[in-house]
Design a protein around this motif. Structure first.
Motif, mmCIF file in Angstrom:
data_model
loop_
_atom_site.group_PDB
_atom_site.id
_atom_site.type_symbol
_atom_site.label_atom_id
_atom_site.label_comp_id
_atom_site.label_asym_id
_atom_site.label_seq_id
_atom_site.Cartn_x
_atom_site.Cartn_y
_atom_site.Cartn_z
ATOM 1 N N VAL A 17 0.736 -1.228 -0.077
ATOM 2 C CA VAL A 17 0.295 -0.222 -0.306
ATOM 3 C C VAL A 17 1.090 1.399 0.406
ATOM 4 O O VAL A 17 0.736 1.921 -0.740
ATOM 5 N N SER A 18 1.797 1.198 0.880
ATOM 6 C CA SER A 18 2.741 2.642 1.121
ATOM 7 C C SER A 18 4.004 2.468 -0.713
ATOM 8 O O SER A 18 3.959 3.401 -0.614
ATOM 9 N N ASP A 19 4.375 1.482 -0.920
ATOM 10 C CA ASP A 19 4.494 1.454 -2.221
ATOM 11 C C ASP A 19 4.051 1.681 -3.401
ATOM 12 O O ASP A 19 4.775 2.341 -4.585
ATOM 13 N N ALA A 20 2.666 1.987 -3.367
ATOM 14 C CA ALA A 20 1.601 1.630 -4.617
ATOM 15 C C ALA A 20 2.168 3.239 -5.362
ATOM 16 O O ALA A 20 1.131 4.433 -4.782
ATOM 17 N N GLN A 21 1.467 3.467 -6.523
ATOM 18 C CA GLN A 21 1.630 4.785 -6.938
ATOM 19 C C GLN A 21 0.247 5.012 -7.196
ATOM 20 O O GLN A 21 -0.382 6.061 -7.026
ATOM 21 N N ASP A 22 -0.059 4.387 -7.698
ATOM 22 C CA ASP A 22 -2.055 4.267 -7.677
ATOM 23 C C ASP A 22 -2.747 2.943 -6.639
ATOM 24 O O ASP A 22 -2.679 2.538 -7.269
ATOM 25 N N PRO A 23 -3.429 3.487 -5.615
ATOM 26 C CA PRO A 23 -3.641 2.244 -4.813
ATOM 27 C C PRO A 23 -4.792 1.682 -5.082
ATOM 28 O O PRO A 23 -5.441 0.619 -5.356
ATOM 29 N N ALA A 24 -5.388 2.363 -6.739
ATOM 30 C CA ALA A 24 -6.094 1.614 -6.892
ATOM 31 C C ALA A 24 -5.755 1.141 -8.204
ATOM 32 O O ALA A 24 -6.680 -0.513 -9.130
ATOM 33 N N ARG A 25 -4.849 0.911 -8.704
ATOM 34 C CA ARG A 25 -3.718 -0.366 -9.872
ATOM 35 C C ARG A 25 -2.679 -0.790 -8.469
ATOM 36 O O ARG A 25 -1.472 -1.557 -9.110
ATOM 37 N N PHE A 31 -9.180 -7.372 -9.840
ATOM 38 C CA PHE A 31 -9.864 -7.460 -11.069
ATOM 39 C C PHE A 31 -10.242 -5.775 -10.631
ATOM 40 O O PHE A 31 -11.218 -5.134 -11.598
ATOM 41 N N ARG A 32 -9.627 -4.929 -9.942
ATOM 42 C CA ARG A 32 -10.766 -3.591 -9.657
ATOM 43 C C ARG A 32 -9.938 -2.112 -10.852
ATOM 44 O O ARG A 32 -8.875 -2.851 -11.384
ATOM 45 N N VAL A 33 -11.056 -2.029 -10.967
ATOM 46 C CA VAL A 33 -10.472 -1.183 -12.395
ATOM 47 C C VAL A 33 -11.161 -0.171 -11.876
ATOM 48 O O VAL A 33 -12.729 0.493 -11.604
ATOM 49 N N ARG A 34 -10.519 1.649 -12.012
ATOM 50 C CA ARG A 34 -11.200 3.392 -11.817
ATOM 51 C C ARG A 34 -11.562 3.413 -12.700
ATOM 52 O O ARG A 34 -11.515 3.424 -14.289
ATOM 53 N N ARG A 35 -13.153 3.975 -12.754
ATOM 54 C CA ARG A 35 -14.346 3.768 -13.490
ATOM 55 C C ARG A 35 -14.083 6.310 -13.136
ATOM 56 O O ARG A 35 -14.043 6.223 -12.555
ATOM 57 N N ALA A 36 -15.085 6.408 -14.355
ATOM 58 C CA ALA A 36 -15.181 7.600 -14.272
ATOM 59 C C ALA A 36 -16.574 7.829 -13.842
ATOM 60 O O ALA A 36 -17.414 7.459 -13.531
ATOM 61 N N PRO A 37 -17.105 8.443 -12.926
ATOM 62 C CA PRO A 37 -17.822 9.089 -12.289
ATOM 63 C C PRO A 37 -18.890 9.086 -12.813
ATOM 64 O O PRO A 37 -18.715 9.377 -14.426
#
Length: 65
Positions: A17-25, A31-37
């Motif tokens: 978690v601390s090394d992640a650039q983008d926590p959603a990736r 299978f987590r995908v960041r989608r637009a609102p």
């Protein structure tokens, strides 16, 4: 027993978690995908998939004596 304040996390999960650039990736989330609102998947897809899968299981089990 002494407690030390260290800069590095104690567990591997915290390190990811601390090394992640983008926590959603994060690499531990498959299978987590960041989608637009407004573009999120409707919860009805999950409900429908559950109903169809349950019906398929009951259909297959109906062939057993």
């Amino acid at each position: 027993m002494t407690t030390e304040n260290t800069a590095s996390p104690i567990t591997g999960a915290q390190a990811v978690v601390s090394d992640a650039q983008d926590p959603a990736r994060r690499p531990d989330v498959l299978f987590r995908v960041r989608r637009a609102p407004g573009q999120e998947v409707s919860p009805w897809w999950n409900i429908g998939a559950f109903v169809v899968f349950s019906g398929a299981v009951l259909g297959v089990l109906s062939f057993l004596p």
